[in-house]
Scaffold this motif. Structure first.
Motif, short mmCIF file in Angstrom:
data_model
loop_
_atom_site.label_atom_id
_atom_site.label_comp_id
_atom_site.label_asym_id
_atom_site.label_seq_id
_atom_site.Cartn_x
_atom_site.Cartn_y
_atom_site.Cartn_z
N SER A 299 12.74 2.79 1.80
CA SER A 299 12.91 4.11 2.40
C SER A 299 12.34 4.30 4.04
CB SER A 299 12.79 5.33 1.68
OG SER A 299 12.85 6.43 2.44
N TYR A 300 13.08 4.75 5.00
CA TYR A 300 12.75 5.00 6.17
C TYR A 300 11.84 6.31 6.22
CZ TYR A 300 15.99 1.76 8.25
OH TYR A 300 16.97 0.71 8.52
N ILE A 301 11.74 6.85 5.21
CA ILE A 301 10.98 8.15 4.97
C ILE A 301 10.11 8.20 3.66
CG2 ILE A 301 10.87 10.58 5.01
CD1 ILE A 301 13.27 11.00 6.49
N PRO A 302 9.18 7.43 3.58
CA PRO A 302 8.23 7.03 2.27
C PRO A 302 7.63 8.36 1.96
CG PRO A 302 7.25 6.29 4.26
CD PRO A 302 8.32 6.66 4.82
N LEU A 303 7.81 8.51 0.61
CA LEU A 303 7.06 9.45 -0.05
C LEU A 303 5.68 9.36 -0.09
CD1 LEU A 303 9.47 9.92 -3.17
CD2 LEU A 303 9.51 11.22 -1.07
N PRO A 304 4.99 10.66 -0.19
CA PRO A 304 3.49 10.46 0.03
C PRO A 304 3.08 9.79 -1.41
CG PRO A 304 4.06 12.77 0.60
CD PRO A 304 5.30 11.88 0.04
N LEU A 305 2.01 9.11 -1.25
CA LEU A 305 1.33 8.50 -2.49
C LEU A 305 0.94 9.25 -3.51
CD1 LEU A 305 -0.86 5.74 -0.69
CD2 LEU A 305 1.18 5.18 -1.82
N THR A 306 1.22 8.94 -4.79
CA THR A 306 0.71 9.98 -5.76
C THR A 306 -0.58 9.57 -6.06
OG1 THR A 306 1.10 8.16 -7.67
CG2 THR A 306 3.15 9.47 -6.82
N GLU A 307 -1.12 10.72 -6.78
CA GLU A 307 -2.69 10.58 -7.07
C GLU A 307 -2.96 9.42 -7.94
OE1 GLU A 307 -5.99 13.37 -9.40
OE2 GLU A 307 -4.05 13.94 -9.01
N TRP A 308 -2.22 8.92 -8.90
CA TRP A 308 -2.37 7.60 -9.71
C TRP A 308 -2.39 6.60 -8.68
CZ3 TRP A 308 0.86 3.30 -10.36
CH2 TRP A 308 0.59 2.66 -11.20
N GLU A 309 -1.52 6.35 -7.81
CA GLU A 309 -1.30 5.34 -6.77
C GLU A 309 -2.52 5.33 -5.83
OE1 GLU A 309 3.28 4.70 -5.99
OE2 GLU A 309 2.52 6.25 -5.13
N LEU A 310 -3.00 6.54 -5.33
CA LEU A 310 -4.31 6.69 -4.78
C LEU A 310 -5.12 5.96 -5.29
CD1 LEU A 310 -3.64 10.13 -2.98
CD2 LEU A 310 -3.78 7.92 -1.71
N GLU A 311 -5.68 6.54 -6.58
CA GLU A 311 -6.54 6.09 -7.39
C GLU A 311 -6.73 4.63 -7.46
OE1 GLU A 311 -6.51 8.08 -10.95
OE2 GLU A 311 -7.24 10.05 -9.90
N GLY A 312 -5.25 3.97 -7.75
CA GLY A 312 -5.43 2.66 -7.92
C GLY A 312 -5.69 1.75 -6.55
N LEU A 313 -5.09 2.12 -5.69
CA LEU A 313 -5.40 1.72 -4.36
C LEU A 313 -6.77 1.82 -4.08
CD1 LEU A 313 -2.39 2.54 -2.19
CD2 LEU A 313 -2.96 0.30 -3.10
N ILE B 21 -20.42 -0.74 5.08
CA ILE B 21 -19.07 -1.07 4.98
C ILE B 21 -18.50 0.10 4.36
CG2 ILE B 21 -17.38 -2.42 3.51
CD1 ILE B 21 -19.62 -4.68 3.19
N THR B 22 -17.36 0.49 4.89
CA THR B 22 -16.58 1.69 4.58
C THR B 22 -15.23 1.31 4.10
OG1 THR B 22 -17.75 3.21 6.07
CG2 THR B 22 -15.77 4.21 5.19
N ALA B 23 -14.82 1.95 2.91
CA ALA B 23 -13.40 1.61 2.53
C ALA B 23 -12.45 2.59 2.51
CB ALA B 23 -13.23 1.04 1.25
N ARG B 24 -11.20 2.57 3.17
CA ARG B 24 -10.38 3.71 3.28
C ARG B 24 -9.00 3.20 3.35
NH1 ARG B 24 -9.07 5.82 7.92
NH2 ARG B 24 -8.82 7.92 7.08
N ILE B 25 -8.07 4.29 2.70
CA ILE B 25 -6.73 3.76 2.29
C ILE B 25 -5.84 4.99 3.16
CG2 ILE B 25 -6.95 3.03 -0.07
CD1 ILE B 25 -6.47 5.55 -1.11
N THR B 26 -4.61 4.54 3.50
CA THR B 26 -3.77 5.38 4.13
C THR B 26 -2.19 5.31 3.66
OG1 THR B 26 -2.72 6.03 6.27
CG2 THR B 26 -3.63 3.78 5.96
N ASP B 27 -1.35 6.39 3.78
CA ASP B 27 -0.06 6.21 3.17
C ASP B 27 0.89 5.96 4.39
OD1 ASP B 27 -0.11 8.72 4.27
OD2 ASP B 27 0.99 9.56 2.35
N ARG B 28 0.05 5.62 5.49
CA ARG B 28 0.99 5.36 6.67
C ARG B 28 1.51 3.82 6.95
NH1 ARG B 28 -2.71 7.96 10.67
NH2 ARG B 28 -1.00 6.87 12.21
N GLN B 29 2.33 3.83 8.07
CA GLN B 29 2.58 2.46 8.31
C GLN B 29 1.61 1.56 9.15
OE1 GLN B 29 5.73 1.31 7.12
NE2 GLN B 29 5.61 3.24 6.01
N PRO B 30 1.76 0.01 8.57
CA PRO B 30 0.49 -0.53 9.19
C PRO B 30 0.53 -0.60 10.81
CG PRO B 30 1.64 -1.55 7.20
CD PRO B 30 2.27 -0.46 7.77
N VAL B 31 1.69 -0.80 11.23
CA VAL B 31 1.56 -1.06 12.74
C VAL B 31 0.75 0.40 13.44
CG1 VAL B 31 2.82 -1.31 14.84
CG2 VAL B 31 3.58 -2.56 12.99
#
Length: 334
Positions: free
Chosen positions: A213-227, A247-257
């Motif tokens: 999708s061009y407009i991705p849905l926000p990550l669910t809580e389950w997806e966030l926990e897995g990532l 070392i810090t580890a972060r996740i984001t639901d935005r596009q890589p570029v």
């Protein structure tokens, strides 16, 4: 307990030379300065390379005109190398230079065969950097046998001044794009080594996997926990080899570029693998690599992964997202 001396062990050590492509432009000078500093920290030889090609003449039968043009181009290239050598002389590293007649991309790829690092500017007068944002930007990450660092022009710094996303925090130190794959983990090792050499913190960034999708849905809580679990596992693995590294580890639901370009505004270096399973690294050899290099506001390193001669430290890594499906395998191709 993993000793600090184990942090650099490999099945086959890489060459140590730092190679930089130069053409006399301001961006080339920035690449030279960056390469010099890295050569000093690695205690490595610095190799300066410039390339020139003959233009197509309307009447090549005029041998004297051809020789005159060829001689002038060769002299300009030689002067470029001499000036660069003078600029970095007396800095505590061995410096050698070479003038190559022929294609710039081919010269760089050939040099990478015996180098530990290849450094180029993002734009310039011609030769190396003038073509970098065209075909060479795709050729180097896909074919160079050593990590490639692209240095942007000074005019690009500070463009991302008005961020609208809450996760657009300023990243300092080194940022590595992670997607759970072995190639991305191999790149993270290079990122950790660079951060360790310079005494900088390391941030592991994980973007959401590619979506249709061009407009991705926000990550669910389950997806966030897995990532988050997966990227925390990668951080713990790196920490065993670099116990003193922050070392810090972060996740984001935005596009890589967008994520990486914004991160490069304040980071000392952004690091990517040249292939993977999704998110960051699997896209590096396609349009995303060109976009990241084109929009980056700071240095970007793209690290190749040699599956036939993997880094020894990968052997005790647990894949946070094992996937043996055909679709996953196909994403690892170039």
């Amino acid at each position: 307990m993993t000793s600090q001396s184990d942090a650099t062990r490999r099945f086959t050590p890489r060459p140590t030379d730092v190679v930089v492509g130069i053409d006399g432009s301001d961006t080339s000078s920035a690449a030279l300065a960056w390469a010099l500093r890295e050569a000093q920290l690695r205690e490595a030889r610095l190799r300066l390379i410039t390339a020139y090609g003959m233009p197509l003449l309307e009447n090549t039968s005029i041998a004297s005109a051809y020789r005159e043009v060829h001689g002038k181009l060769r002299d300009i290239a030689a002067d470029t190398v001499r000036s660069a050598r003078a600029e970095v002389s007396g800095q505590g590293v061995e410096v050698v230079g070479a003038v190559i007649e022929g294609d710039a991309a081919g010269a760089l790829i050939s040099a990478a065969e015996t180098a530990g690092l290849l450094v180029v500017g993002s734009r310039g007068l011609g030769g190396f950097t003038g073509r970098l944002l065209g075909s060479v930007s795709s050729a180097l990450p896909g074919h160079a046998q050593c990590p490639v660092v692209v240095i942007p022009g000074a005019e690009t710094k500070g463009r991302h001044k008005n961020r609208s996303h809450s996760d657009d925090v300023g990243h300092t130190g080194v940022v590595a794009g992670i997607d759970g794959s072995e190639p991305a983990a191999a790149a993270a090792l290079d990122a950790a080594e660079y951060a360790h050499r310079r005494g900088l913190p390391l941030t592991l960034l994980r973007a959401r996997p590619p979506v249709e999708s061009y407009i991705p849905l926000p990550l669910t809580e389950w997806e966030l926990e897995g990532l988050q679990s997966g990227i925390d596992s990668e951080a713990a693995w790196l920490g065993r080899y670099f116990p003193e590294l922050n070392i810090t580890a972060r996740i984001t639901d935005r596009q890589p570029v967008e994520v990486l370009a914004n991160a490069s505004d304040t980071a000392e270096l952004v690091v990517l693998g040249n292939r993977g399973r999704g998110g960051f690294a699997s896209l590096v050899l396609g349009s995303t690599s060109r976009s990241v290099v084109h929009h980056a506001l700071g240095p970007v390193m793209i690290v190749p992964h040699d599956a036939g001669n993997p880094d020894a430290r990968l052997s005790d890594r647990t894949d946070p997202e094992p996937d043996s499906s055909p679709a996953a395998d196909s994403s690892k191709g170039s």
